[in-house]
Design a protein around this motif. Structure first.
Motif, mmCIF file in Angstrom:
data_model
loop_
_atom_site.group_PDB
_atom_site.id
_atom_site.type_symbol
_atom_site.label_atom_id
_atom_site.label_comp_id
_atom_site.label_asym_id
_atom_site.label_seq_id
_atom_site.Cartn_x
_atom_site.Cartn_y
_atom_site.Cartn_z
ATOM 1 N N PHE A 174 -46.736 94.124 52.148
ATOM 2 C CA PHE A 174 -47.008 92.865 51.463
ATOM 3 C C PHE A 174 -47.307 91.779 52.500
ATOM 4 O O PHE A 174 -46.487 90.909 52.791
ATOM 5 C CB PHE A 174 -45.830 92.473 50.567
ATOM 6 N N VAL A 175 -48.513 91.865 53.058
ATOM 7 C CA VAL A 175 -48.987 90.910 54.054
ATOM 8 C C VAL A 175 -50.341 90.377 53.579
ATOM 9 O O VAL A 175 -50.988 90.964 52.706
ATOM 10 C CB VAL A 175 -49.132 91.567 55.440
ATOM 11 N N CYS A 176 -50.751 89.272 54.153
ATOM 12 C CA CYS A 176 -52.030 88.681 53.751
ATOM 13 C C CYS A 176 -52.642 87.901 54.906
ATOM 14 O O CYS A 176 -51.954 87.513 55.849
ATOM 15 C CB CYS A 176 -51.849 87.772 52.532
ATOM 16 N N VAL A 177 -53.933 87.685 54.797
ATOM 17 C CA VAL A 177 -54.684 86.818 55.717
ATOM 18 C C VAL A 177 -55.247 85.687 54.878
ATOM 19 O O VAL A 177 -55.810 85.923 53.802
ATOM 20 C CB VAL A 177 -55.816 87.588 56.427
ATOM 21 N N GLN A 195 -45.396 82.686 57.922
ATOM 22 C CA GLN A 195 -44.839 82.007 56.758
ATOM 23 C C GLN A 195 -44.958 82.925 55.536
ATOM 24 O O GLN A 195 -45.698 83.914 55.539
ATOM 25 C CB GLN A 195 -45.581 80.692 56.502
ATOM 26 N N THR A 196 -44.249 82.573 54.477
ATOM 27 C CA THR A 196 -44.244 83.396 53.259
ATOM 28 C C THR A 196 -44.808 82.589 52.100
ATOM 29 O O THR A 196 -44.469 81.416 51.911
ATOM 30 C CB THR A 196 -42.818 83.862 52.920
ATOM 31 N N ILE A 197 -45.667 83.223 51.318
ATOM 32 C CA ILE A 197 -46.207 82.593 50.121
ATOM 33 C C ILE A 197 -45.984 83.534 48.939
ATOM 34 O O ILE A 197 -45.746 84.737 49.111
ATOM 35 C CB ILE A 197 -47.707 82.281 50.250
ATOM 36 N N SER A 198 -46.053 82.960 47.744
ATOM 37 C CA SER A 198 -45.828 83.727 46.527
ATOM 38 C C SER A 198 -47.113 83.769 45.702
ATOM 39 O O SER A 198 -47.710 82.730 45.425
ATOM 40 C CB SER A 198 -44.699 83.088 45.703
ATOM 41 N N ILE A 199 -47.523 84.992 45.331
ATOM 42 C CA ILE A 199 -48.695 85.200 44.489
ATOM 43 C C ILE A 199 -48.276 86.035 43.284
ATOM 44 O O ILE A 199 -47.836 87.171 43.436
ATOM 45 C CB ILE A 199 -49.816 85.928 45.258
ATOM 46 N N ARG A 200 -48.369 85.440 42.111
ATOM 47 C CA ARG A 200 -47.954 86.115 40.874
ATOM 48 C C ARG A 200 -46.507 86.631 40.963
ATOM 49 O O ARG A 200 -46.164 87.680 40.456
ATOM 50 C CB ARG A 200 -48.889 87.285 40.584
#
Length: 425
Positions: A174-177, A195-200
């Motif tokens: 669970f990583v993102c660019v 940093q951490t973000i929340s998607i759905r």
């Protein structure tokens, strides 16, 4: 002796030119209001010409910069090609099936052309709200599901952090660019990496931030989020999802062979016989650039036509005003002729006035055109550069306009009979 004569002749010609300019400037100052109106009329025409040409030039630069990062050595397998999309509302259009995930995966596995990398992606969602511990975005964030090769094949550069690794994709980390906007908006110009973000409701760790891309045709490219493709398929599950397959080459001289091999392989995956037409499209980046530049060149021609029509109107106005000036200064012309001025002297005087007024109008119009084009480029997020071609065209055009507009009034002034001119009231 010959060189001495030539030197004296040049000196006399130079003094005469300076004297004509001095007389012309004196006459211009004596009719300052009319001069300003004339200059502004010419400036309007040049303003339109330079402004339109500069905006078209900025559009061309934007297109070239947008596609330059992709390079001319990539191609994409899509559901439809460009001609298929253009015929979308026509009855002759062939309805192509979507490219499924299984087909895309099979192609990535089977395609073995040397010095290539294959990426799979799909547009997971367009209007998503993203949160962190402090704030949330507007529901306008696009989510792209992709693999480890997508960013490189799309010419997207990671400015901070890193790209996806093969392990991230295979193990569904669970990583993102993220795009560069997240540094400005959600993290107050701090690095979003780690940093951490929340998607759905799912937590993603940011591992990289892309270099700023700007907007392409009004679409902000810096607020996109890229997540592993399998996770995207799980979170944003939908029927009939269409996947894009992008292939990047390390050597662009092999592009034709690579496209032929890809076409053959994907036809085999689709189980198409030689009698069947391909039910998919292939877009080459170099073909796309050429197509876009053809449209821009058509706009450039239209810009020239519109600008020249406007300049033609300015030239007519300039000629009319100079003819009025000749009529009003008939007595002055008669006095000059009575004092010994030749026809050529009178003609050069009025011709010089026209040239000066034309160049002043060209200078003002060029400045206004560049400023207007710069403002429009900023609003439309175009890559503005100083349009030297438009500037040269503007000054050349004003010079030609001044010659054409000033020739007849100058000849008319020179042909006036001094006796009749002195009687003129």
């Amino acid at each position: 002796m010959y060189f001495y004569y030539i030197s004296n002749l040049r000196a006399i010609m130079f003094k005469l030119s300076i004297e004509n300019m001095r007389i012309a400037l004196t006459s211009i100052r004596s009719q300052i209001l009319r001069t300003c109106i004339t200059v502004f009329i010419i400036a309007i025409g040049i303003w339109a010409l330079v402004g339109i040409l500069a905006v078209v030039s900025a559009l061309r630069n934007t297109i070239l910069n947008d596609f330059a990062s992709m390079g001319a050595n990539t191609f994409t397998i899509l559901q439809y090609d460009v001609s298929g999309r253009m015929a979308k509302n026509k009855s002759v259009q062939q309805v192509n099936p979507v490219i499924t995930y299984a087909q895309a995966q099979e192609f990535k596995k089977e395609y073995s052309f040397p010095l290539t990398s294959v990426s799979i992606s799909f547009n997971a969602a367009n209007n998503i709200e993203v949160k962190n511990d402090y704030m949330k975005t507007d529901p306008e964030v696009p989510i792209i599901g992709c693999d480890e090769n997508y960013l490189a094949n799309s010419g997207l550069l990671v400015q901070q952090g890193r790209n996806f690794s093969y392990t991230d994709i295979v193990n569904d980390h669970f990583v993102c660019v993220v795009g560069s906007d997240f540094s400005k908006k959600m993290f107050k110009n701090q690095s979003p990496v780690n940093q951490t973000i929340s998607i759905r409701g799912y937590k993603f760790k940011i591992i990289g931030m892309l270099k700023e891309q700007g907007s392409t045709f009004g679409k902000n490219e810096d607020q996109r989020i890229f997540i592993p493709i399998q996770i995207a398929r799980s979170i944003f599950n939908a029927a009939n999802v269409n996947y894009d397959i992008k292939v990047g080459l390390m050597q662009d001289n092999l592009l034709n062979q690579a496209v032929d091999q890809a076409t053959l392989d994907f036809r085999n995956i689709r189980r198409l016989t030689p009698a069947h037409h391909s039910n998919f499209g292939i877009e080459r980046s170099d073909d796309l650039i050429r197509s876009m530049m053809t449209q821009v060149n058509m706009l450039n021609v239209a810009a020239w036509v519109i600008g020249l029509i406007t300049v033609l109107g300015s030239s007519i106005a300039l000629m009319n005003i100079m003819l009025v000036s000749v009529t009003e200064r008939t007595r002055e012309i008669g006095v000059r002729k009575a004092l010994g001025a030749k026809r050529k002297t009178i003609a050069v005087q009025f011709f010089t006035e026209t040239i000066i007024i034309g160049q002043l109008g060209g200078l003002l119009g060029t400045m206004l055109g560049i400023l207007t084009a710069y403002a429009l480029a900023q609003v439309m997020h175009f890559n503005f550069t100083i349009p030297w071609t438009a500037i040269i065209a503007a000054f050349t055009t004003t010079f030609i306009v001044a010659i054409i507009s000033g020739l007849y009034p100058a000849v008319k002034a020179a042909k006036l009979d001094p006796v009749e001119a002195l009687r003129y009231e």
